[in-house]
Write a protein that holds these residues in place. Sequence first.
Motif: not given
Length: 121
Positions: A50-79
Amino acid sequence: MTLGNPYDRDCPTRQLLDRIGDQWTVLIVGTLRDGPLRFTQIGKRVEGISQKVLTQTLRSLVRDGILTRTAYPVIPPKVEYELTPLGHDLADPLDMLDLWARRHMDQVTAAREAFDARQSA
């Protein structure tokens, strides 16, 4: 290097094992093995999450240093999400688990069927 005791329920090592042993973590890390992907791309490749579980899991993996999350300043937003060096290091043993599961699925299926037949008798 600090080694913990994963058999102690309060040990951070156990919490990390719980995170990397989660079905979604295994699939997300495998999905990102070949390079960065956007949220929707990951969701399409990891069927059933689910989108909710995907969001939670990605957030946890970023917190643990396993993933990076890069947000690009474009429209529409790109992450994009990408494995860190730590994440790539984790991907190797997870690949071995994937290979083990593929090699032994027939044996596991046969064992399940035999067990279920015994339970039904």
